[in-house]
Each structure stands twice: as C-alpha cells, then as structure tokens.
Design a protein around this motif. Structure first.
Motif, PDB file in Angstrom:
ATOM      1  N   SER A  30      63.398  29.293 -10.982  1.00 27.40           N
ATOM      2  CA  SER A  30      64.450  30.283 -11.119  1.00 27.40           C
ATOM      3  C   SER A  30      63.854  31.644 -11.499  1.00 27.40           C
ATOM      4  N   ASP A  31      62.891  31.596 -12.389  1.00 25.26           N
ATOM      5  CA  ASP A  31      62.233  32.834 -12.837  1.00 25.26           C
ATOM      6  C   ASP A  31      61.464  33.482 -11.687  1.00 25.26           C
ATOM      7  N   GLN A  32      60.819  32.654 -10.885  1.00 26.13           N
ATOM      8  CA  GLN A  32      60.082  33.174  -9.718  1.00 26.13           C
ATOM      9  C   GLN A  32      61.037  33.876  -8.751  1.00 26.13           C
ATOM     10  N   ASP A  33      62.207  33.260  -8.528  1.00 27.53           N
ATOM     11  CA  ASP A  33      63.206  33.855  -7.637  1.00 27.53           C
ATOM     12  C   ASP A  33      63.604  35.244  -8.130  1.00 27.53           C
ATOM     13  N   VAL A  34      63.832  35.351  -9.440  1.00 25.95           N
ATOM     14  CA  VAL A  34      64.229  36.640 -10.027  1.00 25.95           C
ATOM     15  C   VAL A  34      63.115  37.671  -9.833  1.00 25.95           C
ATOM     16  N   GLN A  35      61.878  37.255 -10.108  1.00 32.60           N
ATOM     17  CA  GLN A  35      60.735  38.179  -9.987  1.00 32.60           C
ATOM     18  C   GLN A  35      60.585  38.700  -8.552  1.00 32.60           C
ATOM     19  N   LEU A  36      60.805  37.784  -7.594  1.00 35.73           N
ATOM     20  CA  LEU A  36      60.695  38.126  -6.171  1.00 35.73           C
ATOM     21  C   LEU A  36      61.670  39.247  -5.807  1.00 35.73           C
ATOM     22  N   VAL A  37      62.923  39.079  -6.206  1.00 33.17           N
ATOM     23  CA  VAL A  37      63.967  40.063  -5.907  1.00 33.17           C
ATOM     24  C   VAL A  37      63.667  41.375  -6.614  1.00 33.17           C
ATOM     25  N   ARG A  38      63.212  41.278  -7.874  1.00 35.37           N
ATOM     26  CA  ARG A  38      62.876  42.476  -8.645  1.00 35.37           C
ATOM     27  C   ARG A  38      61.752  43.276  -7.953  1.00 35.37           C
ATOM     28  N   GLY A  39      60.763  42.544  -7.485  1.00 31.36           N
ATOM     29  CA  GLY A  39      59.607  43.193  -6.837  1.00 31.36           C
ATOM     30  C   GLY A  39      60.033  43.938  -5.572  1.00 31.36           C
ATOM     31  N   ARG A  40      60.854  43.230  -4.821  1.00 28.71           N
ATOM     32  CA  ARG A  40      61.324  43.834  -3.566  1.00 28.71           C
ATOM     33  C   ARG A  40      62.175  45.081  -3.843  1.00 28.71           C
ATOM     34  N   ALA A  41      63.041  45.002  -4.832  1.00 24.76           N
ATOM     35  CA  ALA A  41      63.886  46.131  -5.210  1.00 24.76           C
ATOM     36  C   ALA A  41      63.018  47.309  -5.659  1.00 24.76           C
ATOM     37  N   ALA A  42      61.957  47.021  -6.432  1.00 21.20           N
ATOM     38  CA  ALA A  42      61.076  48.083  -6.929  1.00 21.20           C
ATOM     39  C   ALA A  42      60.382  48.787  -5.761  1.00 21.20           C
ATOM     40  N   ARG A  43      59.953  48.009  -4.772  1.00 23.93           N
ATOM     41  CA  ARG A  43      59.286  48.608  -3.597  1.00 23.93           C
ATOM     42  C   ARG A  43      60.243  49.507  -2.812  1.00 23.93           C
ATOM     43  N   ASN A  44      61.469  48.982  -2.617  1.00 25.92           N
ATOM     44  CA  ASN A  44      62.484  49.772  -1.904  1.00 25.92           C
ATOM     45  C   ASN A  44      62.788  51.077  -2.643  1.00 25.92           C
ATOM     46  N   GLN A  45      62.865  50.960  -3.958  1.00 27.23           N
ATOM     47  CA  GLN A  45      63.191  52.133  -4.774  1.00 27.23           C
ATOM     48  C   GLN A  45      62.112  53.206  -4.629  1.00 27.23           C
TER      49      GLN A  45
END
Ligand SMILES: [Zn+2]
Length: 208
Positions: A30-45
């Motif tokens: 579950s934590d990995q899933d959250v990190q994945l989405v966070r990383g992608r959002a940071a790149r987009n930002q």
C-alpha cells in the motif's frame, strides 16, 4: 487442564502472528502504491512549473495532476485503514503473548505444587511402611499369625482399644468377669474381646 489451555493459546498466537505478517506485507504494498503516485505527481508538477510544451500539453498535465491527487488521497485512506488493522493485530499478538506468559507461570506453579504433594505422599508412605515393618519385627510370629487371622475374620480390624470398659471394635461393654480377667493378665499376654474376638489394647483409660 491449564496445559491444554496453553497449547490452544500457542495455536492462537501462531495464527495471530501470521495474520499480522500478512497485514504488514499489505501495508508495504500500500505504501509503495502511494509513493508511486506521489512520484508521478511530483514529476508532472515540475514539468508544469517549467512551462515547456504547448498549452494543450500543459492542460493535459493539469488534468492528470488532479486525477493523481484524487488517486493519492484514496490510496492514503486505504493505507491508513491497513495501518489500523496492523495495529489491532499487533496489539492482539502482544495480549496473547502476555496471557501465555501468565498461563505458563500458572502451569509451572501447579506442577511444583503437585511435585511437592507427591514428595510428601512418598515420605508419608515410606514412614508408614517402615513403621509397620518395625512393628512386625517387634511382634512374635504367633501373635502376627493371630493378628492376620483376626483381621481376616473381623472386617480388617484385628485390634481395638479397650476404653472405659468398652471394646473399640464391637462397642460392647465388657462384663465384670472379663474385666477382672483382663486386669489380672500380665502386660505381655494377648487378651481378646469375648464378643468379637478382637485383640484388646489396654490403656490408662481402659477402666480396669
Ligand atoms: Zn469386641
């Protein structure tokens, strides 16, 4: 009884630990899933902040960022729920282990109590056996034979105390003639109740 309870508790602990381990793995995932989405959002930002690309591209990035934020929020809620389950299970394991420690102590106490009782019984039995052996050794063979014979014919009680002129075996009061005879008999002579034929033990309270 306590030992069986302890075995059941062991099984329960194994099950609780397995469940806790499963949830722990679920939590990692579950934590990995959250990190994945966070990383992608940071790149987009950062791409958005850089402002490179067409207006259409930047709009698409903004859209994706919004949907990533929603997804992240969902995943974080999920992770929180898993965390709560993990906490409950960990507490359950701790509680079961405490109960096991308590029960193990009780089993130990019961066992040492039982051992002490057995030791006392053994000592008692030894004392009785050696006491009887001493008595048998001190009594002549004729008397022993008589004793065994009377015991067999009078329900296991071969000798009885003569107390206040009464036979302790058959409970009957002895007549004056018998009492007189017993009174005159030497101390080492075996006297018997005329009624039940038991061997009479003379004491200071015999009423002679
Ligand atoms: Zn008697």
């Amino acid at each position: 009884m306590a030992r069986r309870e302890l075995a059941a508790l062991e099984t329960e602990i194994v099950n609780a630990r397995t469940a806790a381990g499963d949830v722990q793995r679920e939590l990692t995932k579950s934590d990995q899933d959250v990190q994945l989405v966070r990383g992608r959002a940071a790149r987009n930002q950062s791409r958005l902040d850089a402002g490179q690309g067409s207006a259409k591209d930047l709009q698409a990035l903004q859209h994706e960022l919004a949907s990533l934020a929603r997804r992240q929020s969902e995943l974080e809620d999920l992770e929180l729920a898993v965390m709560e389950r993990a906490e409950v299970l960990t507490a359950r394991v701790t509680e079961l282990e405490a109960r096991r420690a308590e029960l193990a102590q009780r089993v130990e106490a019961l066992e040492s109590e039982r051992d002490a009782a057995l030791a006392t019984l053994d000592a008692e039995a030894e004392k009785v056996a050696s006491g009887r052996a001493d008595i048998v050794a001190g009594v002549g063979e004729d008397l022993l034979a008589l004793y065994e014979k009377v015991r067999a014919s009078s329900g296991g009680m071969a000798a009885a105390v003569l107390r206040h002129r009464r036979c302790g075996g058959c409970r009957l009061e002895l007549g004056n003639v018998d009492l007189d005879r017993i009174r005159k008999a030497p101390q080492d002579e075996v006297v018997r109740c005329e009624e039940c034929r038991r061997i009479m033990i003379r004491t200071g309270e015999s009423g002679l």
